[in-house]
Every structure is written in structure tokens, then in C-alpha cells.
Design an enzyme around this catalytic site. Structure first.
Site, mmCIF file in Angstrom:
data_model
loop_
_atom_site.group_PDB
_atom_site.id
_atom_site.type_symbol
_atom_site.label_atom_id
_atom_site.label_comp_id
_atom_site.label_asym_id
_atom_site.label_seq_id
_atom_site.Cartn_x
_atom_site.Cartn_y
_atom_site.Cartn_z
ATOM 1 C CD GLU A 98 40.575 35.955 45.532
ATOM 2 O OE1 GLU A 98 41.469 36.443 46.253
ATOM 3 O OE2 GLU A 98 39.451 35.659 45.957
ATOM 4 C CB CYS A 109 48.655 37.673 45.813
ATOM 5 S SG CYS A 109 48.071 36.059 46.371
HETATM 6 P P1 NAP Z 1 48.041 40.081 35.249
HETATM 7 O O1 NAP Z 1 48.989 40.679 34.303
HETATM 8 O O2 NAP Z 1 46.924 40.903 35.750
HETATM 9 O O3 NAP Z 1 47.490 38.765 34.511
HETATM 10 C C1 NAP Z 1 46.659 37.844 35.174
HETATM 11 C C2 NAP Z 1 45.963 36.955 34.152
HETATM 12 O O4 NAP Z 1 45.068 37.752 33.367
HETATM 13 C C3 NAP Z 1 46.903 36.295 33.153
HETATM 14 O O5 NAP Z 1 46.422 35.012 32.848
HETATM 15 C C4 NAP Z 1 46.796 37.218 31.941
HETATM 16 O O6 NAP Z 1 47.132 36.572 30.741
HETATM 17 C C5 NAP Z 1 45.334 37.552 31.982
HETATM 18 N N1 NAP Z 1 44.971 38.773 31.278
HETATM 19 C C6 NAP Z 1 45.711 39.889 31.079
HETATM 20 N N2 NAP Z 1 44.995 40.833 30.442
HETATM 21 C C7 NAP Z 1 43.755 40.297 30.236
HETATM 22 C C8 NAP Z 1 42.560 40.764 29.628
HETATM 23 N N3 NAP Z 1 42.480 41.996 29.111
HETATM 24 N N4 NAP Z 1 41.480 39.942 29.586
HETATM 25 C C9 NAP Z 1 41.546 38.697 30.114
HETATM 26 N N5 NAP Z 1 42.652 38.196 30.715
HETATM 27 C C10 NAP Z 1 43.738 38.987 30.769
HETATM 28 O O7 NAP Z 1 48.770 39.504 36.548
HETATM 29 P P2 NAP Z 1 50.100 38.619 36.615
HETATM 30 O O8 NAP Z 1 51.241 39.477 36.249
HETATM 31 O O9 NAP Z 1 49.885 37.331 35.884
HETATM 32 O O10 NAP Z 1 50.135 38.249 38.152
HETATM 33 C C11 NAP Z 1 50.701 39.047 39.145
HETATM 34 C C12 NAP Z 1 49.648 39.804 39.908
HETATM 35 O O11 NAP Z 1 48.648 38.904 40.380
HETATM 36 C C13 NAP Z 1 50.192 40.478 41.143
HETATM 37 O O12 NAP Z 1 49.696 41.782 41.193
HETATM 38 C C14 NAP Z 1 49.650 39.637 42.303
HETATM 39 O O13 NAP Z 1 49.481 40.343 43.509
HETATM 40 C C15 NAP Z 1 48.368 39.151 41.752
HETATM 41 N N6 NAP Z 1 47.970 37.893 42.375
HETATM 42 C C16 NAP Z 1 46.875 37.878 43.181
HETATM 43 C C17 NAP Z 1 46.508 36.694 43.797
HETATM 44 C C18 NAP Z 1 45.296 36.605 44.686
HETATM 45 O O14 NAP Z 1 44.894 35.483 44.987
HETATM 46 N N7 NAP Z 1 44.698 37.683 45.127
HETATM 47 C C19 NAP Z 1 47.253 35.529 43.600
HETATM 48 C C20 NAP Z 1 48.354 35.594 42.763
HETATM 49 C C21 NAP Z 1 48.701 36.782 42.155
HETATM 50 P P3 NAP Z 1 48.597 36.720 30.126
HETATM 51 O O15 NAP Z 1 49.557 36.185 31.137
HETATM 52 O O16 NAP Z 1 48.514 35.907 28.896
HETATM 53 O O17 NAP Z 1 48.790 38.191 29.877
#
Ligand code: NAP
Length: 516
Positions: free
Chosen positions: A256, A295
Site C-alpha cells: 500500500e 495517503c
Molecule cells: P516509509 O518511509 O516508506 O516507511 C514505511 C514503513 O517502512 C516504516 O515502518 C519504516 O520504518 C519501514 N521501512 C523503511 N525502510 C524499510 C526497509 N528497507 N525495510 C523494511 N521496512 C522499512 O513511509 P512513511 O514515511 O512511514 O509513510 C508515509 C508514506 O506512506 C507516504 O508516502 C504515504 O502516501 C504512504 N502511505 C500509504 C498508505 C496506503 O494505505 N496506501 C497509508 C499511509 C501512508 P521506519 O519508520 O523505522 O523507517
């Protein structure tokens, strides 16, 4: 100051490694810390597979549904204290926090209701049986059974409660133990919820584990019965999808990701009418709720050329009325973005948009001496074709008016430039326009939300994700799908075609034992 711990193998474990500070984004005060390492992921997986999974599957669907009902009530019981944490560590206003928390408890309650009506046991027939041989004697029936694996849930920072709640509702009802990895910047809320879940004793041991810190290395240990459900940015999603172990072992992965969600105003809509008001209200809410960190928030506002002036004026008026400040102040309607990194990214994103669009309200300038605040920022595109408008997600209180010629074909073309989206909204009372736009954009979007005079005031806006409808989208939105009633259980269940003597197959596995 709190040092968050992980709950694995039946105990709380302190992290190791360089601490990552957790902030109050309104004051920049340090509230706690997370240490990225220190969890024995191999042991966590064994605990889930050998203890949690069997215990969950010793229960029936309705019995697991009962657990979800208790979890929903648990969140509700602690709602006020959780709202306060979301305000301090997440920058959430009371309304933002309720949206997150009630989304979690509501989704758990929804799946509790669905599960109550499922068959006793662990077998779900999928559709009708079918004759497969020369005579009806040889019969086939598809069935779903719980996979004896682990659900790894990697959540984004913006919905610490709902993100975890919606994922555990589906996996636990399916009979699969979960490991929850929280997004770090706002992890205090997810951590507190994890403490409540563990202390409540509602779930069997091993059914729920929680990781504060990094999940690095965990993906490399997953096997063919496991599933990963990831929510976050497209960039991280692509990294996870490409993990060599997940690829080699065909581990199920649901992504997602982000989305440049469009809202389309139809050319028939007149200012002052209900459809126009609904459009304005939904756009303004999406831009400011959770400081635009949803999102599903509208990023591109497609407006017929002739109406751009009045839409701009009306939106500016609404956005100006939104009081920005410390979310613990009840009169504040928009808090800061969640972290210093978010602030940096949002400002850089506004800069990139400003290269092709005029800033008509807000902008990237600081609006407070302390805290990660961004003004509600409305832009108007100079060139509707500019790629950055359709490709860059600015994850903050920011959206761009994109003028178009009022034709359905042009609206479709611009919407689909997003490369695959979570939700598109269309506001019109002209059925021919609505039908043409929906047909054109449906393949590129997971959800299409229609606003009209008849629906004004009837439901939550397009930014709200409801458990009865699917959530997800093709292409850059991740290509995944969650929720949608029973469909939400499918990532955790195996579908098998059982073929044989109709007397056995239909009776033991069919929807209606009497067909044998
Ligand atoms: P993110 O930086 O991609 O991180 C998401 C999750 O992945 C966090 O728990 C992060 O941990 C973890 N993570 C990061 N690098 C990883 C890796 N190499 N391996 C495994 N896990 C890893 O996103 P965010 O900044 O938290 O969230 C914002 C984004 O999410 C926005 O782009 C938004 O549009 C999207 N979003 C989408 C939805 C949907 O349902 N489609 C819903 C909400 C948000 P850490 O925090 O510890 O780095």
C-alpha cells in the site's frame, strides 16, 4: 522520557544500537527514543509459528471474531489517553487522533461482526461447487484455509492506530499470528496500544508481537506460508517487493503505497449548490486533516477552466479559517507535520511544485519559531501537463488546482497521469459525465468516490478508508489491496481446489452439504 521496547517471544525487549529520538512535533521536545536493533527475529518468527499460530487456529472464525470485538472495546476504553499520545508524539489534533483511533476500533468491530457470521472451524468455502467429470459424481469446490505462517505488518507513521488495527483485524480473524512494525516517528502511540493488547491477555500468547525499531533482516527470514503487508512510500515499497528472499520463496507481499489522488469537479456544477459545497468541504478537509498526511488526501484538484477563479477564492477562504498550532490546544484545527524529515520533504516538494504552479496560499516559509509547522498550501498549475504535478507526492497540507477544459476525456487523461491511485473523487450531477469519467479512470484507481447533490452530507469524504470497501490501488499506489470485507482475509488464507467424489467434496467442503 520513554525508551520504546519490542514485544517478542513473550517478553518486552529493550532495543540496542544508536537511539533515534522521538519528538513532539509541535515543540520539538524529545519525548522518547527507539533503538533500531536488538530483536532476535528468528526467535520471534518461531514463537509466532509454533505458539501463536496453533493457538489461534485452535479457535474458530467466530471465536477469533470475539477477540477482535474485545480489542475494539479495549481501544475505545483507553481512547482519551491514546488521543493525548497522538497529540504529543504525532502532531494530531483531537479530531485527527479520533480519526485514527476510531478507524482502528471501528475496523476491528467491523471484522468482529463479519467473523461472527462465518462457519465454525477454519474452512471457508469459496463460491459454488462445480461438476468436473463426465457426470456430477466428480465434483470440485474451492476452499480457503488459514496459512500456517506469520503476517509481518510494516506500518507507516501517519496512522499508527488505524494502520495496525486494520491489518491485525484481517490477519487474526484469518487465524494468522502477527508481527507489527511501527513507523518510527510516531511509534509512541503504536507502542502504547501494543502494551494494552499484551496486558489485556485477550490474544493467545504468540499471536501478537510488536517491533519498535528497524525490521531490517526480518524479511530475509520469511518463508512461503508468511505474508508481508507493507504501508508506506513507493520507494520503500519497491525495496521490499524486490527483497531477494521474498522473491525467491514467493512470499506474499501486499504493498500500500502513495498516490497523487485527484478530485474532479464536473463542468455542470454551479457554485453555491450542494455538490459544489461538498467538493469544497472535502478538499479542504483532505488538505488539513492530519496536516495533509493521509495517503488518500487530494493532491490534484481538477477544475474546469471557467471555474478556477471561484474555486480558488472559495478554497482560500476555507483554508484561511483553519487555525494552525499546537494540537493540544482544542481550538487548533491543524497541527504540525510529524517530523523534521517530513518538514524538510514537504518544503522541498512545495519548491518543486512552485516551479510549474503559482502558490496562491501558504508556501514553504516557516510559520512558527518552533515545531514542524507548514501552512496550508494551495497552488494553481500554470501547465496542466507538467510531470511533477502528477508524479510528486508532497505529504503535507498541500494540493494544486489543475485547470482542464471540462471534458470527460481530458479529466480521465489527467487523472490517469498519476500512474495508479488509491482514490479519485468526481463531483457532478451529470450522469453521462460521471459514467464516462468512471469508466475511464476505474482501471487506474482502487476506489472512485462520487459526490453529488443526492449524497451531500450522507457519508465521510473520499479520504476515509472504510472496511467494507477495498483500499489500495494499481501502479504507483503499490498494486495492493486490503480490506473490502472478507477479501481482506485473502492474503492470509490459501485457496485450494478440492476435487473428488461429490458426496465427500460437497458435504465436507461445500457451501451447502445437501447438494451431495
Ligand atoms: P516509509 O518511509 O516508506 O516507511 C514505511 C514503513 O517502512 C516504516 O515502518 C519504516 O520504518 C519501514 N521501512 C523503511 N525502510 C524499510 C526497509 N528497507 N525495510 C523494511 N521496512 C522499512 O513511509 P512513511 O514515511 O512511514 O509513510 C508515509 C508514506 O506512506 C507516504 O508516502 C504515504 O502516501 C504512504 N502511505 C500509504 C498508505 C496506503 O494505505 N496506501 C497509508 C499511509 C501512508 P521506519 O519508520 O523505522 O523507517
Amino acid at each position: 522520557m520513554i525508551a520504546l521496547q519490542s514485544y517478542v517471544g513473550g517478553q518486552w525487549v529493550a532495543g540496542t544500537g544508536t537511539p533515534v529520538p522521538l519528538h513532539d512535533p509541535a515543540t520539538e521536545a524529545v519525548l522518547g527514543e527507539v533503538r533500531p536493533a536488538g530483536v532476535d527475529f528468528g526467535a520471534a518468527l518461531r514463537h509466532a509459528r509454533e505458539v501463536g499460530g496453533p493457538a489461534l487456529r485452535a479457535l474458530t472464525f467466530p471465536q477469533r471474531a470475539e477477540k477482535l470485538k474485545l480489542l475494539s472495546a479495549l481501544l475505545h476504553e483507553h481512547r482519551d489517553a491514546l488521543i493525548e499520545i497522538a497529540g504529543r508524539n504525532g502532531g494530531n489534533t483531537r479530531g485527527d487522533a479520533k480519526f485514527d483511533l476510531d478507524g482502528a476500533s471501528g475496523t476491528l468491530a467491523f471484522y468482529a461482526g463479519l467473523g461472527k457470521a462465518l462457519p465454525d472451524g477454519n474452512l471457508l468455502p469459496d463460491g459454488d461447487g462445480v461438476q468436473l467429470g463426465r457426470t456430477p459424481r466428480f465434483w470440485g469446490q474451492h476452499v480457503y484455509t488459514p496459512r500456517p505462517g506469520v503476517a509481518l505488518h510494516i506500518n507507516a507513521f501517519n496512522f499508527p492506530a488505524w494502520g495496525m488495527g486494520e491489518k491485525i483485524a484481517c490477519a487474526l480473524l484469518a487465524g494468522v499470528p502477527v508481527i507489527e512494525k511501527a513507523g518510527t516517528p510516531s511509534a509512541m502511540l503504536a507502542h502504547r496500544i501494543a502494551q494494552l493488547v499484551v496486558d489485556s491477555g485477550i490474544l493467545p500468547e504468540g499471536a501478537f508481537q510488536f517491533v519498535a525499531g528497524s525490521a531490517s533482516g526480518l524479511l530475509d527470514l520469511l518463508g512461503p506460508m508468511d505474508a508481508v503487508a507493507f504501508t508506506g512510500s513507493s520507494r520503500t515499497g519497491a525495496l521490499i517487493r524486490g527483497n531477494p528472499n521474498l522473491v525467491a520463496r514467493n512470499v506474499r507481499v501486499n504493498i500500500e503505497a502513495d498516490s497523487i489522488n485527484p478530485a474532479v469537479l464536473g463542468p455542470d456544477v454551479e457554485s453555491g449548490g450542494d455538490t459544489f459545497e461538498q467538493f469544497l468541504a472535502n478538499v479542504a478537509v483532505d488538505m488539513t486533516q492530519k496536516a495533509g498526511q493521509k495517503c488518500t488526501a487530494v493532491r490534484r484538484i481538477l477544475v474546469p477552466q471557467a471555474m478556477v477563479g471561484e474555486v480558488q477564492e472559495a478554497l482560500v477562504e476555507r483554508l484561511r479559517a483553519v487555525k494552525v498550532g499546537n494540537p493540544l490546544d482544542d481550538s487548533v484545527r491543524m497541527g504540525p507535520v510529524a517530523s523534521r524529515d517530513q518538514l524538510r520533504d514537504v518544503r522541498a516538494g512545495i519548491d518543486q511544485l512552485a516551479a510549474v504552479a503559482d502558490v496562491v496560499l501558504g508556501g514553504k516559509q516557516p510559520i512558527a519559531e518552533k515545531g514542524y509547522f507548514v501552512a496550508a498550501t494551495l497552488l494553481r498549475a500554470r501547465d496542466a501537463e507538467a510531470a511533477v504535478l502528477h508524479e510528486l507526492e508532497v505529504f503535507g497540507p498541500c494540493a494544486t488546482i489543475v485547470p482542464y477544459d471540462g471534458s470527460a476525456a481530458r479529466a480521465v487523461g489527467l487523472c490517469n497521469r498519476g500512474g495508479g491511485g488509491l482514490v479519485a473523487s468526481v463531483y457532478s450531477d451529470d450522469r453521462a459525465f460521471v459514467e464516462a469519467v468512471v469508466q475511464g479512470i476505474a482501471p487506474w484507481h482502487g476506489r472512485v468516490w462520487l459526490g453529488s447533490e443526492k449524497t451531500h452530507g450522507q457519508a465521510l469524504g473520499p479520504g476515509a478508508v472504510l472496511p467494507a470497501s477495498i483500499h489500495g490501488g494499481p501502479g504507483r499506489a503499490g498494486g495492493g489491496e486490503e480490506l473490502g470485507g472478507l477479501r481482506g482475509l485473502h492474503p492470509y488464507l490459501q485457496r485450494t481446489a478440492v476435487q473428488g467424489d461429490r458426496a465427500v467434496v460437497a458435504k465436507a467442503f461445500g457451501l451447502d452439504g445437501s447438494t451431495a
